[in-house]
Design a protein around this motif. Structure first.
Motif, short mmCIF file in Angstrom:
data_model
loop_
_atom_site.label_atom_id
_atom_site.label_comp_id
_atom_site.label_asym_id
_atom_site.label_seq_id
_atom_site.Cartn_x
_atom_site.Cartn_y
_atom_site.Cartn_z
N TYR A 98 5.66 8.97 7.66
CA TYR A 98 6.56 9.39 6.58
C TYR A 98 5.81 9.54 5.26
CZ TYR A 98 11.03 9.10 9.06
OH TYR A 98 12.08 9.32 9.91
N LEU A 99 4.82 8.68 5.04
CA LEU A 99 4.04 8.77 3.80
C LEU A 99 3.25 10.08 3.75
CD1 LEU A 99 3.05 7.49 1.20
CD2 LEU A 99 1.28 6.31 2.52
N SER A 117 8.06 -1.57 7.50
CA SER A 117 7.25 -0.48 6.95
C SER A 117 7.54 -0.27 5.48
CB SER A 117 7.50 0.81 7.74
OG SER A 117 8.87 1.16 7.73
N ALA A 127 5.64 4.13 8.78
CA ALA A 127 5.10 4.03 7.41
C ALA A 127 4.09 5.14 7.12
CB ALA A 127 4.45 2.66 7.22
N ILE A 136 4.70 -0.60 2.44
CA ILE A 136 4.42 0.48 1.50
C ILE A 136 4.65 0.02 0.06
CG2 ILE A 136 5.23 2.75 0.71
CD1 ILE A 136 5.68 3.45 3.64
N LEU A 189 9.09 6.40 -0.89
CA LEU A 189 9.20 6.11 0.54
C LEU A 189 9.46 4.64 0.79
CD1 LEU A 189 9.01 7.16 3.41
CD2 LEU A 189 6.56 6.76 3.34
N GLY A 190 8.76 3.76 0.06
CA GLY A 190 8.95 2.33 0.27
C GLY A 190 10.38 1.89 0.05
N SER A 249 2.00 -0.12 -2.94
CA SER A 249 2.34 0.53 -4.21
C SER A 249 2.25 -0.45 -5.37
CB SER A 249 3.74 1.13 -4.13
OG SER A 249 4.08 1.80 -5.33
N SER A 298 5.50 8.22 -7.58
CA SER A 298 4.57 8.44 -6.47
C SER A 298 5.33 8.40 -5.14
CB SER A 298 3.48 7.35 -6.47
OG SER A 298 4.01 6.11 -6.07
N SER A 299 4.74 9.03 -4.13
CA SER A 299 5.36 9.05 -2.81
C SER A 299 5.47 7.65 -2.23
CB SER A 299 4.57 9.96 -1.87
OG SER A 299 3.20 9.59 -1.84
N LEU A 300 4.55 6.75 -2.62
CA LEU A 300 4.62 5.36 -2.14
C LEU A 300 5.89 4.68 -2.60
CD1 LEU A 300 0.95 4.11 -2.69
CD2 LEU A 300 2.10 4.35 -0.49
N HIS A 354 3.92 13.00 1.14
CA HIS A 354 2.79 13.36 0.27
C HIS A 354 2.42 14.82 0.43
CE1 HIS A 354 -0.42 12.42 -2.43
NE2 HIS A 354 -1.37 12.75 -1.57
#
Length: 299
Positions: free
Chosen positions: A235-236, A48, A232, A52, A191-192, A56, A186-188, A240
């Protein structure tokens, strides 16, 4: 501004629902197949995380690596990945192992107290009246839902205390730790990398090539759903959502996870609701309307 607040609430609810559905899939895998918790954690986190980061990179290009340029950001990312993401999964599993899922869920929801304390001290975000009401409703609803009204039967063993306390802090960390990073990236991206960091740690503990489960179509489909939808995407959406609502509200809406899991057991595992579960479900659903009333003050 009010529309953004509502959007944040919707994202947080969807994330919690996806986590609840993922819990049902995980229950099936762990109880009915040879898939183990230790093996699945590393696989789902790394896959995941890579997905992400790929998304991104397609959007931000080499900017996804900029988070590794500042020591302060690196430290924040490592703490979020290890405590907020990996930590919740590990401590929750250990709490279940030493007690049961009902107690673990109640303990996890107590993380909202840590969020309130942290937000008040460091972010100067004192909870509003609506949030205090939502806290009471969500905690009471979760308690009724997972205990089915047998409140006096809960007891914590000595072996549950340490992982349970760690679970509370990790649950709070999931909401508050990425706060400063979200102001810059960014949240991407956050999180990634966070999932990838946690996945690497899980792989060190249990590499995917050691004692892997026997592949079948249903197990492959379940793992794919858990990895890309329940991990993925969930959590995104949750991360966000904190672009529009504060960490306290996001944590409150996480109560939809046990609600979804409870409803799922009725439809998929032929469980039956009693009065406590109906009342608990009502209390949890009520938090949305209570918080929606507070959105007028955000406009």
């Amino acid at each position: 501004m009010q529309n953004n607040y509502g959007r944040g609430i919707l994202y947080a609810i969807i994330a919690a629902v996806l986590w609840g559905l993922t819990g049902l899939l995980s229950q099936y895998l762990f109880q009915k197949t040879d898939v183990t918790i230790s093996w699945s954690m590393g696989v789902k986190s790394i896959l995941s995380g890579l997905l992400i980061l790929a998304i991104s990179y397609n959007h931000d290009g080499n900017h996804i690596f900029s988070i590794w340029h500042q020591k302060k950001d690196i430290a924040s990312l490592l703490v979020y990945g290890l405590i907020g993401l990996a930590g919740v999964q590990v401590t929750y599993s250990l709490t279940v192992l030493t007690s049961d899922a009902a107690i673990a869920t109640i303990i996890q929801m107590l993380g909202i107290i840590g969020v309130i304390i942290y937000s008040t001290i460091f972010f100067k975000q004192r909870p509003r009246r609506q949030e205090y009401i939502a806290i009471i409703l969500s905690l009471l609803g979760t308690w009724l839902l997972v205990t089915r009204g047998h409140l006096t039967e809960l007891a914590l063993s000595k072996t549950t205390v340490i992982p349970g306390i760690c679970l509370i802090f990790c649950s709070a960390g999931l909401s508050v730790l990425p706060f400063n990073l979200l102001r810059k990236y960014s949240s991407l991206i956050i999180l990634g990398w966070g999932l990838l960091i946690g996945g690497v740690c899980f792989e060190i503990i249990h590499p995917f090539w050691i004692n892997p489960p026997q592949p079948t179509l249903i197990k492959i489909i379940a793992i794919i759903l858990i990895t890309f939808v329940g991990t993925a995407l969930a959590y995104l959406l949750y991360l966000h959502s904190m672009n529009y609502i504060n960490s306290t509200v996001a944590s409150l809406l996480d109560t939809f996870e046990p609600l979804t899991a409870a409803l799922g057991t009725v439809f998929f595992f032929n469980a039956h609701y009693n009065w406590a579960e109906y009342v608990g479900s009502f209390f949890i659903l009520s938090t949305v309307f209570v918080l929606a009333v507070g959105s007028h003050h955000q406009a």
